[in-house]
Design a protein around this motif. Structure first.
Motif, PDB file in Angstrom:
ATOM      1  N   UNK A   1      31.748  79.969  44.694  1.00 49.70           N
ATOM      2  CA  UNK A   1      31.738  78.508  44.729  1.00 49.70           C
ATOM      3  C   UNK A   1      30.548  77.982  45.510  1.00 49.70           C
ATOM      4  N   UNK A   2      30.183  78.659  46.589  1.00 51.28           N
ATOM      5  CA  UNK A   2      29.011  78.240  47.359  1.00 51.28           C
ATOM      6  C   UNK A   2      27.740  78.376  46.533  1.00 51.28           C
ATOM      7  N   UNK A   3      27.655  79.429  45.726  1.00 50.29           N
ATOM      8  CA  UNK A   3      26.468  79.612  44.891  1.00 50.29           C
ATOM      9  C   UNK A   3      26.367  78.527  43.820  1.00 50.29           C
ATOM     10  N   UNK A   4      27.502  78.071  43.333  1.00 56.14           N
ATOM     11  CA  UNK A   4      27.478  77.054  42.267  1.00 56.14           C
ATOM     12  C   UNK A   4      27.253  75.664  42.845  1.00 56.14           C
ATOM     13  N   UNK A   5      28.006  75.300  43.877  1.00 60.67           N
ATOM     14  CA  UNK A   5      27.962  73.931  44.402  1.00 60.67           C
ATOM     15  C   UNK A   5      27.013  73.775  45.574  1.00 60.67           C
ATOM     16  N   UNK A   6      26.432  74.862  46.076  1.00 58.83           N
ATOM     17  CA  UNK A   6      25.486  74.765  47.171  1.00 58.83           C
ATOM     18  C   UNK A   6      26.150  74.768  48.530  1.00 58.83           C
ATOM     19  N   UNK A   7      25.299  74.859  49.556  1.00 62.75           N
ATOM     20  CA  UNK A   7      25.765  74.912  50.939  1.00 62.75           C
ATOM     21  C   UNK A   7      24.755  74.174  51.793  1.00 62.75           C
ATOM     22  N   UNK A   8      25.217  73.620  52.882  1.00 62.49           N
ATOM     23  CA  UNK A   8      24.345  72.778  53.708  1.00 62.49           C
ATOM     24  C   UNK A   8      23.204  73.597  54.307  1.00 62.49           C
ATOM     25  N   UNK A   9      21.988  73.107  54.171  1.00 61.29           N
ATOM     26  CA  UNK A   9      20.820  73.735  54.788  1.00 61.29           C
ATOM     27  C   UNK A   9      20.489  75.108  54.266  1.00 61.29           C
ATOM     28  N   UNK A  10      20.987  75.483  53.089  1.00 59.54           N
ATOM     29  CA  UNK A  10      20.741  76.820  52.541  1.00 59.54           C
ATOM     30  C   UNK A  10      20.076  76.685  51.186  1.00 59.54           C
TER      31      UNK A  10
END
Length: 577
Positions: free
Chosen positions: A475-484
């Motif tokens: 999910x982080x790879x699809x929707x992104x993560x803060x400052x990454x």
């Protein structure tokens, strides 16, 4: 040094505070601005003399302060010596460390950890002390004395001898009657002896074998056992191999807890409690986990008591069964041997409880840690570098869990699985009509199955929760993560996929799907076995009823009155014809 720098020294040292661990001394050397202004107006000689006087007074005050601190320290050292001498005469020293926050309140994590130590770890350490895996008076200053050394050496030796006695008693007494061919049937043991003696009275012996209750059959089984052999016919598979596995597990635990003095459970508990964040409802979740671990320990103690009750139920169901080997020592000697065996059986089951409790508690701690990590990743309250460090710490904890403690749990699970399977098979094949025997046979597999399912269930839950980390990383790879960036997310996803987070038993990851499949297949197999057994039992009962009728008729025909009536009936029928 010029005059300007010397003039600035008294003003800079207007207030000097020296702090000591035992006393607080305040030294104030204050000068008014007017005096400072006059210093610049005075001649150099007067200024030097004034400065020298100030330095002399300051040195005197510092010397006086050092003397006062030295006197205070000497007084406190003497008090400490007196207290230590008093405590050494009275016993051990109890030290409590309390952490304070900025507002003066206690640190919740430290107090909760201390509470968990008192409610969970100390009772568990008492269990280890009972089975000989932890030394007496270990946390005391006097633990190195000769008396405690002798006790800590003799007590584990006594526990080992008691376990060896329990193993031998099981083999000699054919404990629990676990022979499927002889201990679940009645007809073979009662009809064998009369059929070999005479042929004319074989029909009467058949009627006695059907009417005879189960507890009398148990006595006949012991008498026949004295003719055939002294021990059991299935020693290796039913008694020798499980006892060997149990002794191996006890030896590993003795090395793990006693020689290595491993405190892995307490270290993992500290890590898990410290990583709890306020967003995770720290106090509530920690209190909930303490209550759950406390419940595990209480249920485990109840399980040991139920195993003792099972042993007494076995003796009650078969009317104190004993072999001819024990008949020479009399009734009192038999009860003494049985009491010692009951104590050894308690130690036997307490060893299993200590192993399973350690494994289950570590699994519960790891589940709590993984939930906290997953919550922080979902809320994006941590950076990827910190998350990778937490994952490495989690992998290290799982590798320690899959070490010696996993091997001991696997050995205990083999013993529990064998007893469960044998108990279920004998329950389905049982032909005794006594309610006491049925109660014992029904209670036997349930006790061992409950303890068998606990570590399997805990390991499966750990693996199920660890799979959530991979889902969260996707999910982080699809929707992104803060400052990454995308590159950082790809590297984090690859790191999570390559990190093996699995709890193992028998060197096999315990997945929920595997356990569900095994449970369904086992249930289908036992249900398929129940049908032919039930049908065979119905046919045997019908055949027995027909045989009873035939035997009764044959006995009646052998009676003189019936025979005389039959002869008269035959004569009358012949005259009529």
């Amino acid at each position: 040094m010029d005059h300007s720098t010397m003039d600035e020294m008294p003003a800079a040292a207007s207030e000097c505070i020296t702090e000591d661990s035992n006393s607080y001394l305040l030294i104030v050397a204050s000068n008014s601005p007017k005096l400072e202004h006059r210093h610049h107006l005075k001649p150099p000689a007067v200024h030097k003399s004034k400065k020298k006087i100030d330095q002399d007074s300051l040195s005197e005050e510092l010397q006086h302060a050092s003397e006062m601190s030295a006197s205070v320290e000497s007084d406190e050292v003497s008090k400490e010596h007196e207290d230590s001498g008093r405590l050494s005469r009275s016993g051990s020293i109890r030290v409590e460390i309390q952490d304070l926050c900025n507002d003066g309140s206690f640190n919740f994590t430290t107090s909760t950890l201390r509470k968990c130590k008192q409610l969970v770890l100390r009772p568990y350490w008492g269990l280890l002390l009972f089975i000989g895996w932890r030394g007496f008076h270990k946390e005391s200053m006097n633990s190195s004395r000769l008396v405690w050394r002798c006790i800590n050496f003799l007590y584990p030796t006594f526990m080992i001898l008691l376990l060896l006695y329990t193993y031998m008693y099981e083999i000699l007494a054919c404990e629990w009657k676990l022979n499927i061919t002889t201990d679940s049937k009645i007809l073979k043991t009662t009809t064998a002896k009369p059929l070999t003696t005479t042929r004319n009275h074989s029909h009467s012996s058949v009627t006695m074998s059907i009417i005879m209750p189960a507890f009398e059959t148990g006595g006949n089984m012991t008498n026949l056992g004295g003719v055939r052999n002294i021990g059991c016919e299935h020693i290796v598979t039913t008694y020798f191999i499980p006892n060997l596995l149990h002794f191996l597990a006890y030896s590993l635990g003795l090395y793990y807890f006693r020689i290595q003095e491993n405190e892995q459970l307490y270290a993992l508990m500290e890590k898990v409690f410290l990583q709890a964040t306020p967003l995770q409802a720290r106090t509530a979740s920690q209190q909930k986990m303490i209550n759950k671990l406390r419940l595990f320990l209480i249920i485990g103690v109840m399980w040991v008591l139920l195993t003792v009750l099972l042993q007494c139920l076995y003796v009650w169901a078969f009317n104190f069964p004993k072999l001819p080997l024990f008949e020479t020592i009399g009734v009192s000697g038999y009860w003494i041997l049985f009491s010692i065996e009951l104590l050894g059986r308690t130690v036997f089951n307490s060893v299993i409880l200590a192993i399973v409790m350690n494994y289950g508690t570590q699994c519960e701690m790891i589940k709590f840690y993984v939930r906290g990590l997953g919550l922080r990743l979902q809320e994006k309250s941590t950076d990827l570098k910190t998350a990778m460090k937490d994952l490495l710490m989690l992998r290290q904890s799982l590798s320690l869990l899959n070490g010696i403690i996993s091997k001991m749990t696997s050995l205990a699970a083999v013993i529990l699985a064998e007893l469960t399977i044998i108990g279920v098979c004998i329950l389905f094949l049982n032909e005794f009509d006594d309610p006491k025997v049925w109660a014992y046979r029904s209670f036997f597999p349930v006790i061992w199955a409950l303890m068998l399912c606990f570590p399997l269930f805990q390991a499966a839950r750990v693996n199920s929760i660890c799979l959530r980390i991979q889902k969260i990383s996707l999910e982080m790879r699809v929707f992104g993560y803060k400052g990454a960036s995308i590159l950082d997310l790809d590297s984090f996803l690859q790191f999570v996929s390559l990190t093996k987070l699995k709890a193992k038993l028998f060197h096999i990851p315990m997945l929920p799907s595997h356990l569900i499949f095994t449970g369904v297949v086992t249930t289908l197999c036992f249900s398929s076995l129940c049908r032919p057994v039930a049908s065979a039992r119905q046919t045997t009962t019908s055949e027995n009823s027909h045989q009873i009728v035939l035997d009764v008729l044959s006995i009646m025909l052998d009676m003189p009155v019936i025979s005389q009536l039959s002869r008269i009936w035959k004569v009358e029928s012949s005259t009529e014809s």
